[in-house]
Design a protein around this motif. Structure first.
Motif, PDB file in Angstrom:
ATOM      1  N   THR A  71      -6.809  -3.010 -12.102  1.00 35.23           N
ATOM      2  CA  THR A  71      -5.675  -2.428 -12.460  1.00 35.23           C
ATOM      3  C   THR A  71      -4.721  -2.940 -11.079  1.00 35.23           C
ATOM      4  OG1 THR A  71      -6.081  -0.433 -11.084  1.00 35.23           O
ATOM      5  CG2 THR A  71      -6.773  -0.535 -13.201  1.00 35.23           C
ATOM      6  N   TYR A  72      -3.394  -2.448 -11.388  1.00 34.56           N
ATOM      7  CA  TYR A  72      -2.358  -2.646 -10.525  1.00 34.56           C
ATOM      8  C   TYR A  72      -2.723  -1.980  -9.165  1.00 34.56           C
ATOM      9  CZ  TYR A  72       2.124  -3.070  -8.491  1.00 34.56           C
ATOM     10  OH  TYR A  72       3.431  -3.196  -7.544  1.00 34.56           O
ATOM     11  N   ARG A  73      -3.035  -0.496  -9.389  1.00 35.42           N
ATOM     12  CA  ARG A  73      -3.285   0.193  -8.323  1.00 35.42           C
ATOM     13  C   ARG A  73      -4.395  -0.462  -7.294  1.00 35.42           C
ATOM     14  NH1 ARG A  73      -2.157   5.313  -6.702  1.00 35.42           N
ATOM     15  NH2 ARG A  73      -1.264   5.932  -8.804  1.00 35.42           N
ATOM     16  N   GLN A  74      -5.488  -0.916  -8.058  1.00 34.65           N
ATOM     17  CA  GLN A  74      -6.646  -1.456  -7.311  1.00 34.65           C
ATOM     18  C   GLN A  74      -6.094  -2.638  -6.657  1.00 34.65           C
ATOM     19  OE1 GLN A  74      -9.114  -2.050 -10.742  1.00 34.65           O
ATOM     20  NE2 GLN A  74     -10.543  -0.116 -10.358  1.00 34.65           N
ATOM     21  N   ALA A  75      -5.339  -3.462  -7.235  1.00 32.62           N
ATOM     22  CA  ALA A  75      -4.982  -4.675  -6.517  1.00 32.62           C
ATOM     23  C   ALA A  75      -4.068  -4.258  -5.427  1.00 32.62           C
ATOM     24  CB  ALA A  75      -4.172  -5.351  -7.448  1.00 32.62           C
ATOM     25  N   ILE A  76      -3.267  -3.539  -5.478  1.00 30.77           N
ATOM     26  CA  ILE A  76      -2.333  -3.033  -4.240  1.00 30.77           C
ATOM     27  C   ILE A  76      -3.224  -2.482  -2.981  1.00 30.77           C
ATOM     28  CG2 ILE A  76      -0.695  -1.466  -3.656  1.00 30.77           C
ATOM     29  CD1 ILE A  76       0.529  -3.494  -4.818  1.00 30.77           C
ATOM     30  N   GLU A  77      -4.242  -1.680  -3.393  1.00 32.06           N
ATOM     31  CA  GLU A  77      -4.957  -0.947  -2.476  1.00 32.06           C
ATOM     32  C   GLU A  77      -5.802  -2.050  -1.580  1.00 32.06           C
ATOM     33  OE1 GLU A  77      -7.403   2.165  -4.537  1.00 32.06           O
ATOM     34  OE2 GLU A  77      -5.740   3.464  -4.633  1.00 32.06           O
ATOM     35  N   GLU A  78      -6.397  -2.950  -2.459  1.00 29.84           N
ATOM     36  CA  GLU A  78      -7.103  -4.286  -1.900  1.00 29.84           C
ATOM     37  C   GLU A  78      -6.054  -4.999  -0.986  1.00 29.84           C
ATOM     38  OE1 GLU A  78     -10.103  -8.025  -2.955  1.00 29.84           O
ATOM     39  OE2 GLU A  78      -9.364  -6.503  -4.681  1.00 29.84           O
ATOM     40  N   LEU A  79      -4.994  -5.294  -1.517  1.00 28.29           N
ATOM     41  CA  LEU A  79      -3.941  -6.079  -0.688  1.00 28.29           C
ATOM     42  C   LEU A  79      -3.559  -5.317   0.696  1.00 28.29           C
ATOM     43  CD1 LEU A  79      -1.541  -7.178  -3.203  1.00 28.29           C
ATOM     44  CD2 LEU A  79      -2.605  -8.759  -1.575  1.00 28.29           C
ATOM     45  N   GLU A  80      -3.539  -3.842   0.483  1.00 27.88           N
ATOM     46  CA  GLU A  80      -3.449  -3.126   1.916  1.00 27.88           C
ATOM     47  C   GLU A  80      -4.481  -3.245   2.757  1.00 27.88           C
ATOM     48  OE1 GLU A  80      -2.515   0.772   0.077  1.00 27.88           O
ATOM     49  OE2 GLU A  80      -0.520   0.138  -0.247  1.00 27.88           O
ATOM     50  N   THR A  81      -5.609  -3.104   2.089  1.00 29.31           N
ATOM     51  CA  THR A  81      -6.956  -3.252   3.121  1.00 29.31           C
ATOM     52  C   THR A  81      -7.203  -4.683   3.688  1.00 29.31           C
ATOM     53  OG1 THR A  81      -8.242  -1.861   1.419  1.00 29.31           O
ATOM     54  CG2 THR A  81      -9.524  -3.193   2.988  1.00 29.31           C
ATOM     55  N   ILE A  82      -6.726  -5.671   3.087  1.00 34.17           N
ATOM     56  CA  ILE A  82      -6.669  -7.004   3.613  1.00 34.17           C
ATOM     57  C   ILE A  82      -5.720  -7.095   4.764  1.00 34.17           C
ATOM     58  CG2 ILE A  82      -5.912  -9.407   3.174  1.00 34.17           C
ATOM     59  CD1 ILE A  82      -7.543  -8.997   0.452  1.00 34.17           C
ATOM     60  N   LEU A  83      -4.377  -6.423   4.405  1.00 32.30           N
ATOM     61  CA  LEU A  83      -3.239  -6.492   5.335  1.00 32.30           C
ATOM     62  C   LEU A  83      -3.799  -5.758   6.507  1.00 32.30           C
ATOM     63  CD1 LEU A  83      -0.406  -6.982   6.198  1.00 32.30           C
ATOM     64  CD2 LEU A  83       0.496  -4.936   4.949  1.00 32.30           C
ATOM     65  N   ARG A  84      -4.302  -4.461   6.466  1.00 33.30           N
ATOM     66  CA  ARG A  84      -4.832  -3.880   7.716  1.00 33.30           C
ATOM     67  C   ARG A  84      -5.803  -4.614   8.594  1.00 33.30           C
ATOM     68  NH1 ARG A  84      -4.543   0.534   4.185  1.00 33.30           N
ATOM     69  NH2 ARG A  84      -6.486   0.133   3.536  1.00 33.30           N
ATOM     70  N   ALA A  85      -6.934  -5.318   7.802  1.00 29.12           N
ATOM     71  CA  ALA A  85      -7.650  -6.046   8.547  1.00 29.12           C
ATOM     72  C   ALA A  85      -7.067  -7.104   9.445  1.00 29.12           C
ATOM     73  CB  ALA A  85      -8.637  -6.612   7.510  1.00 29.12           C
ATOM     74  N   LEU A  86      -6.076  -7.887   8.710  1.00 26.41           N
ATOM     75  CA  LEU A  86      -5.182  -9.041   9.487  1.00 26.41           C
ATOM     76  C   LEU A  86      -4.397  -8.379  10.521  1.00 26.41           C
ATOM     77  CD1 LEU A  86      -3.834 -11.087   6.223  1.00 26.41           C
ATOM     78  CD2 LEU A  86      -5.579 -11.608   7.883  1.00 26.41           C
TER      79      LEU A  86
END
Length: 101
Positions: A6-21
């Motif tokens: 879902t859009y929400r899942q994609a955004i949450e995963e992007l945010e997780t990747i961004l925080r890790a970076l």
């Protein structure tokens, strides 16, 4: 990446990747795969946004078409009742003590 995301899942995963970076917790060897996954998620989000925009435009087009059908000039218009003419007062030509008619 599946279309089930879902859009929400994609955004949450992007945010997780961004925080890790941002916190430097990503190993250099893992960096490339995270960036590639981010690109996939961004494409997915863009696609979902375009699909939603198209669907919304179709809804509004259908509403406009229905409005045009409702105001079809070929349909007989409902008759309008004219407003009554204003009542003008009669001139006061009677003598005192006389009836006004």
């Amino acid at each position: 990446m599946t279309n089930d995301t879902t859009y929400r899942q994609a955004i949450e995963e992007l945010e997780t990747i961004l925080r890790a970076l941002e916190t430097d917790t990503v190993d250099v060897d893992d960096l490339t795969s995270r960036v590639q996954r981010s690109a996939e998620l961004i494409r997915l989000c863009k696609q979902k946004l375009r699909n939603a925009e198209s669907a919304i435009e179709r809804v509004f087009e259908n509403l406009e078409a229905e409005d045009e059908e409702d105001s079809d000039p070929e349909e007989p218009a409902s008759p309008t009742i004219p407003a009554p003419a204003p009542v003008r007062p009669r001139p006061n030509n009677h003598q005192p003590g006389q009836l006004p008619f």
